[in-house]
Write an enzyme that holds these catalytic residues in place. Sequence first.
Site, PDB file in Angstrom:
ATOM      1  N   GLU A 146       0.854  -1.012  -0.216  1.00 19.78           N
ATOM      2  CA  GLU A 146      -0.029   0.065  -0.030  1.00 19.78           C
ATOM      3  C   GLU A 146       0.474   1.558  -0.130  1.00 19.78           C
ATOM      4  O   GLU A 146       0.572   2.194  -0.767  1.00 19.78           O
ATOM      5  CB  GLU A 146      -0.890   0.287   0.931  1.00 19.78           C
ATOM      6  CG  GLU A 146      -1.833   1.529   1.760  1.00 19.78           C
ATOM      7  CD  GLU A 146      -2.449   0.385   2.679  1.00 19.78           C
ATOM      8  OE1 GLU A 146      -2.470  -0.050   3.380  1.00 19.78           O
ATOM      9  OE2 GLU A 146      -3.788   1.753   2.429  1.00 19.78           O
ATOM     10  N   GLY A 177      -7.950   6.160   7.673  1.00 15.96           N
ATOM     11  CA  GLY A 177      -8.730   5.557   8.614  1.00 15.96           C
ATOM     12  C   GLY A 177      -8.270   5.054   9.498  1.00 15.96           C
ATOM     13  O   GLY A 177      -8.151   5.124  11.010  1.00 15.96           O
ATOM     14  N   ALA A 178      -7.826   4.000   9.374  1.00 17.97           N
ATOM     15  CA  ALA A 178      -7.196   2.804   9.915  1.00 17.97           C
ATOM     16  C   ALA A 178      -5.841   2.507   9.962  1.00 17.97           C
ATOM     17  O   ALA A 178      -4.943   2.189  10.916  1.00 17.97           O
ATOM     18  CB  ALA A 178      -8.227   2.037   9.687  1.00 17.97           C
ATOM     19  N   SER A 179      -4.977   3.212   8.987  1.00 20.20           N
ATOM     20  CA  SER A 179      -3.605   3.267   9.013  1.00 20.20           C
ATOM     21  C   SER A 179      -3.189   4.344   8.295  1.00 20.20           C
ATOM     22  O   SER A 179      -3.777   5.166   7.693  1.00 20.20           O
ATOM     23  CB  SER A 179      -3.368   1.599   8.531  1.00 20.20           C
ATOM     24  OG  SER A 179      -3.738   1.993   7.070  1.00 20.20           O
ATOM     25  N   THR A 180      -1.601   3.562   8.767  1.00 22.42           N
ATOM     26  CA  THR A 180      -1.083   5.387   8.055  1.00 22.42           C
ATOM     27  C   THR A 180       0.249   4.490   7.548  1.00 22.42           C
ATOM     28  O   THR A 180       1.390   3.939   8.311  1.00 22.42           O
ATOM     29  CB  THR A 180      -0.167   6.594   8.949  1.00 22.42           C
ATOM     30  OG1 THR A 180       0.373   8.022   8.255  1.00 22.42           O
ATOM     31  CG2 THR A 180       0.343   6.179  10.801  1.00 22.42           C
ATOM     32  N   GLN A 181       0.456   4.793   5.830  1.00 23.14           N
ATOM     33  CA  GLN A 181       1.968   5.137   5.633  1.00 23.14           C
ATOM     34  C   GLN A 181       2.854   6.030   5.101  1.00 23.14           C
ATOM     35  O   GLN A 181       2.464   6.987   5.305  1.00 23.14           O
ATOM     36  CB  GLN A 181       1.528   4.195   4.164  1.00 23.14           C
ATOM     37  CG  GLN A 181       0.601   2.890   4.595  1.00 23.14           C
ATOM     38  CD  GLN A 181      -0.825   2.780   4.786  1.00 23.14           C
ATOM     39  OE1 GLN A 181      -1.290   2.259   5.891  1.00 23.14           O
ATOM     40  NE2 GLN A 181      -1.245   3.241   3.777  1.00 23.14           N
TER      41      GLN A 181
END
EC number: 3.6.1.6
Length: 411
Positions: A157, A187-191
């Site tokens: 991702e 909303g649920a993860s950050t990259q």
Amino acid sequence: MLFSSCTFLMSQQNHFQNFFSQVSTSLNISNIFYGIMFDAGSTGTRIHIYTFMQKSSAEPPHLDNEIFESVKPGLSAYVDQPEQGAETVRGLLDMAKQTIPSTHWSSTPVVLKATAGLRLLPEQKAQALLSEVQELFEESPFLVPDECVSIMNGTYEGILAWVTINFLTGQLYDQNQRTVGILDLGGASTQITFLPQSTLKAASEKYISPFEMFNRSYKLYTHSYLGFGLKAARLAILGALGGKDESRMYRSSCLPPSLKAEWKFGGINYKYGGMAEEVTGFQSCYAEVLKVIREKLDQPAEIRSRTFYAFSYYYDRAVDTGMIDGDQGGIILVKDFEMKANKVCEALTETNTGSPFLCMDLTYITALLKEGFGFYDHTELQLKKKVNNIETSWTLGAAFHLIQSLRTAPE
Ligand SMILES: Nc1nc2c(ncn2[C@@H]2O[C@H](COP(=O)(O)OP(=O)(O)O)[C@@H](O)[C@H]2O)c(=O)[nH]1
Ligand SMILES: [Ca+2]
């Protein structure tokens, strides 16, 4: 396996320019071909219909157009109604039939990749949703490579978003230009992804992922922090992550003191509110947020001197608070988020129409960038929702993967 039968088999072609000419001949494409990439995000499902134009097989086609549409809520909101979840995808797929000429349907691949919203669901619930979507795709007139409905690995991702942005900004095939980094706050993860130019500390080495595309190999620094997306972080700050007791009231000094409300995330209901008797405001909110962030993220020093494109909730909250233009985006400094957070959190008692989470969200973004990743106050961020009218999302990178994997898949 990251992609099952859609696995991207690294091609050994010449440069990027040859990439498409081979694709078009092997896929018997005259001068137009399409790709449909669904992004099943935690807060919404989006369809990206890419049109590639190929003037002659000697020339590489170019990305001619993107049709983008989205629906809310995301698939994870249908955790116990998978058929209804699939119906939201059907609506978007019907739009694809209206925009892609029927003569191209059978050669247009359609793929859905789910991200952190489904990663956070119990596996069998996530699988039930994906199976309904797979059935929907198989009934459709489009080309459905088997098992191309899947939960995408967070590493890819981050990598594919980097491919998208560097392709769109022209860095990918200009050997000399320095590439840009990406920051994606879901909303649920950050990259976070970038191409290191200097040596990394040992602690950061474990975030290096080798990657090959358009005949070039990269050693990218990338990581997807599950549970550090904006919505998931709200639960963490409230101390509600993993909470199953739907009667419990979760409180925070980041919320308006008189607030009492309910919120459903990942199929669970949460009661939350402000702290009427306690001190509220930026300092107390920042202290709460630091408990969630401190020492949880890797801090590669090089990022402080690099250019980063930031999008998704970074973009949305900057627009919501008038920091950038809603269409053009803009360039801001990390400290601009802190100043805005300060202003919003110090006015918590005033009744305003905005989201009651604005103070918490802006404070979280500030802490994530500064105490989390270690950016400086004066680091510049390019906030973009589109580049050259194409959405800043991992999906274009994934579409390249898909087209190339179809070219290299055994006949
Ligand atoms: N304009 C635009 N916004 C996006 C796109 N993808 C995600 N977002 C925004 O990013 C935020 C949350 O991202 P989402 O993908 O739902 O969460 P994730 O599953 O954790 O990545 C929401 O505000 C979305 O509107 C996109 O392709 N285009
Ligand atoms: Ca996303």
